[in-house]
Design a protein around this motif. Sequence first.
Motif, mmCIF file in Angstrom:
data_model
loop_
_atom_site.group_PDB
_atom_site.id
_atom_site.type_symbol
_atom_site.label_atom_id
_atom_site.label_comp_id
_atom_site.label_asym_id
_atom_site.label_seq_id
_atom_site.Cartn_x
_atom_site.Cartn_y
_atom_site.Cartn_z
ATOM 1 N N ASP A 1 8.636 19.611 32.116
ATOM 2 C CA ASP A 1 8.200 19.045 33.568
ATOM 3 C C ASP A 1 9.326 18.994 34.303
ATOM 4 N N ARG A 2 10.440 18.687 33.946
ATOM 5 C CA ARG A 2 11.554 18.839 35.055
ATOM 6 C C ARG A 2 11.935 20.158 35.470
ATOM 7 N N ALA B 1 9.419 21.490 38.193
ATOM 8 C CA ALA B 1 9.719 20.890 39.406
ATOM 9 C C ALA B 1 10.847 21.643 40.139
ATOM 10 N N GLU B 2 11.817 22.516 39.326
ATOM 11 C CA GLU B 2 12.468 23.544 40.065
ATOM 12 C C GLU B 2 12.178 24.611 40.259
ATOM 13 N N SER C 1 14.426 16.257 29.770
ATOM 14 C CA SER C 1 14.496 16.308 31.235
ATOM 15 C C SER C 1 16.250 16.023 31.763
#
Lengths: 336, 336
Positions: free
Chosen positions: A85-86, A89-90, A301
Amino acid sequence: MVSASVKDVAALAGVSVGTVSNVLNRPQKVSAEVTLRVQSAIDKLGFVRNDAARQLRAGMSHSIGLVVLDAANPFFSDLARGAEDRAAAENFTVLVGNSNEDEGRESAYLDLFEQQRVRGVLLSPVGNVIPRLEQLRRRGIPTVLVDRQTENKSFSSVAVDDLAGGEMAAAHLLSLGRRRIAFVGGPASIRQVADRLAGARKAIDAVAGATLEVIATESLTVLSGRAAGESIRSRPEAERPDAIFAANDLLAVGALQGLMLMGGVKVPQEIALIGYDDIEFAAAAVVPLSSIRQPSALIGSTALELLLREAESEDGFAPSQVVFPPELIVRASTQG
Amino acid sequence: MVSASVKDVAALAGVSVGTVSNVLNRPQKVSAEVTLRVQSAIDKLGFVRNDAARQLRAGMSHSIGLVVLDAANPFFSDLARGAEDRAAAENFTVLVGNSNEDEGRESAYLDLFEQQRVRGVLLSPVGNVIPRLEQLRRRGIPTVLVDRQTENKSFSSVAVDDLAGGEMAAAHLLSLGRRRIAFVGGPASIRQVADRLAGARKAIDAVAGATLEVIATESLTVLSGRAAGESIRSRPEAERPDAIFAANDLLAVGALQGLMLMGGVKVPQEIALIGYDDIEFAAAAVVPLSSIRQPSALIGSTALELLLREAESEDGFAPSQVVFPPELIVRASTQG
DNA sequence: AACACGCAATGAATCGTTTCATAACGAGTT
DNA sequence: AACTCGTTATGAAACGATTCATTGCGTGTT
């Protein structure tokens, strides 16, 4: 024609390849009219960027590698989800490899990740990987260790304090007035098991009259736990412990079953029971299990965050060791 | 210098780049003496092949993509393992994506796989993906559907006959003399759930005096099952079913707990219980669960095999639909 | 009218590997 | 000595996207 390239798109749109690339990567540099023409050419041809070519030019991929000890373990799948997920996001992708606690497979995945020129590696290591990691670092691939604190402070790591967790679990059992405590877990070669046991021992040594018995298991599975539970149930009542600390929740669930079979030992009245990890199933067990919760997704994360920061920085990055505190979750198996 | 290239190796070894490539890919074409020199240059420089460049040149990657509905579900992690093992044997890598039953994420993974020029895609689909798959096929990327039979015979698929599985489960309960059967499962929009229910209905309709009650659940989880179990336990005894067929094992485990709470309903004496999937935990439940086993790893490996065969063949490949039979596993929850 | 400036678009060079037509060389044949 | 093989090794071309120095063009300034 297997698939269209920028050249084909450029030809159809009547522009140069550079312009097509600009439409894709810096739309603001291109006039509206040309953008439109290029877009419709892309649609018409079904153009899809070739990642290999991009990556070759860029020199580095937009992926990071993750090697876990056991993909089937909910702890690791949660950890992976946190990292993914982290990463998403990037705009990064996570490639997950399962070492299955095998050094050969671990090494094979590291090789693969190197060939792919991943931006970095998250690793929950099997053996002594420090030399391999130093090699990776020399080649420009940073690593963050997960679920394992390192002696070697030159690498970043994200872990939970298993010593504190073990101490916390044992202290909880002691606070209930239990004094004959059994630790169920193994193999002892697994660092996490050893640390949790050491923590428990510390808490127990601090209380006069409290004793610790270690019941070794072959693996951290439900079946091993069940065998341990049955062996305890079959003892004369006086020789049974009054509390059990299991090295993880799978063992605890198994132990619970072993104890309760044939209307056997009552949990928690006769024997209190606590596990470790707080997997989803713990709360839903026949007797809901007390456990030590680890912030698995947060570990993932955080590790990813550290890794990206290290990858982006020039050399001279100061590694950091993050240690999260475990959390005691009390449920029915240690109440009443 | 971030990393050495064939050019660096060639220079150090005093040979041409072509020769280095030959050492790597066709060792038999190179003299022993040169091979040695090249090898030692590789070692000295820590040369690691750049996968992006290889892939660019090759036009296609050595990976295949797999999109699953739920990576945390043991059924899918077993399936993935089956596919990975088979792939590794042919020197392929499997990239696993988790759609989480979300069409957007599914589509994003398919995009990613297209950009990576994967050799093919294994997909356990969320919605109606046929148009998307036709597009993929047009671009030269074959697909095999897993865990889902398709109406559309133009795609290969590997699945288990859920209708037969449902029928088998219900027939087993009927053979025990049970007649008031409850089906616990949902949401009905999930194909597998609907098929298993339909199969059960078929078996029950064939027996005079047998009735089927459907108890809908919100999800296929332990907690949903527990709620269903508790609601059954709270009924007057005469209104309870004498057997339960749960749409998967997580539901069955939950139902078992709901029924047994506070010394409630006895399983299997008062209510027989059967689940579906035969996950590892089923055998280790407090009352070991009868279940319908699916050959999850075999599904994965078979699907991968079909996919590779289709990828290697020129167009004109005849798609095939493989359907495995489910298997009844009888344990304590339906005995006695 | 001459000039400078800024915006768009261009296209050659580049990334690292593989492939393939070609060259170099030695051994055997006539 | 001229030749044909066969074995090794060579190096330029190709894969496809991106980048960047350069060109072209229209507008505004003096």
